[in-house]
Design an enzyme around this catalytic site. Sequence first.
Site, short mmCIF file in Angstrom:
data_model
loop_
_atom_site.label_atom_id
_atom_site.label_comp_id
_atom_site.label_asym_id
_atom_site.label_seq_id
_atom_site.Cartn_x
_atom_site.Cartn_y
_atom_site.Cartn_z
CD GLN A 1 -1.79 -2.57 1.48
OE1 GLN A 1 -0.85 -2.60 2.10
NE2 GLN A 1 -2.44 -3.17 0.66
CG ASP B 1 -7.24 -2.54 -6.36
OD1 ASP B 1 -7.78 -2.96 -7.47
OD2 ASP B 1 -7.27 -3.40 -5.53
NE ARG C 1 -9.19 -5.27 -6.80
CZ ARG C 1 -9.27 -5.90 -5.55
NH1 ARG C 1 -10.33 -6.91 -5.43
NH2 ARG C 1 -8.62 -5.29 -4.76
#
EC number: 3.1.1.11
Length: 350
Positions: A162, A206, A266
């Site tokens: 992340q 993402d 997604r």
Amino acid sequence: MADSSSNSLFIKPIYIAFVIAFAFLISSPIGSYAFTAQNVIDSPLLTKKIGTNRTIKVDINGNGEFKSIQAAVDSVPEGNSQWMIIHVRKGIYREKVHIPSSKPYIFLRGNGKGRTSIVWSQSSSDNVESATFKVEAQHFIAFGISFKNEAPTGVAYTSQNQSVAAFVAADKAAFYHCGFYSTHNTLFDYKGRHYYDSCYIQGSIDFIFGRGKSVFHNCEMFVIDDKRLTIRGSITAQNRKSANENSGFVFIKGKVYGVGSTYLGRAKGAHSRVVFAKTYLSITVVPAGWTNWSYVGSTENLYHAEYDCRGPGSESKSRAPWAKQLTKEEVAPLMDVSFIDGTDWLPAWL
């Protein structure tokens, strides 16, 4: 003395050429865009709308009250109830910035996303911990600022995964002409009602995710290649978990482009809701458009939809079986700021 008649013979063809070129420009799609592009929301308009003269200046070179953005935020009183402008002059501010929930009504005003940047470099197993910028206070505005996490592309399923540029957990937050830069998990649109206007958002996997209820108007999503090569990325991972949860991402106009290939979104939650409307989709968008990668469960409640998009990536014949092509009537409730009750709290919108 020059002959005036010869001068007029020389000027006339130039004048005629200019008139023809001007007529072509305003009649062409490019010309139309150029002459409507002046309809933008700028800093003076926002300042006028919020109606305050309370300003704190931040200048990295020392020509303000503070050199640090966080120091300026810390100076705002707890329970602030009137708009405070924190004017961040041009420069690269290498710091993490946090606007806590106890300090609403802050307008963070930069000098342009190419001139004012908040930059940090951190990867973490915790999205919130990695974030360069965090806002949790209601009634927040940012204008003309870049938020960057310069951490290198992480390795999947490790603590280096992340690297969030901005964590937005505030209700009634708006970003105008801002930039968000990272690789994996760029913009954590965690919760609340948000408005993004004319922003640039860059990432690989993402890179817009969370369970916010947000409108992205005229924004650019730039796809960068993921160096791991084992995962095809997605622009969105919206995490709406139930039909009763009133959240979702709506993209109106704007464009998707870049390098490599990507999905529009997604399924992060069973009721994931994302809509792209009137958006230019480049060849970077794969034919399937949407994916349920890593999601285990039925796809019948997913709301992955498009309306009147254009460009080579908008071809719908090979779309994922659950993907929707909306009608004008179906998309109407999502096509303006009423989706986020924006007329009640936004200072300005298009």
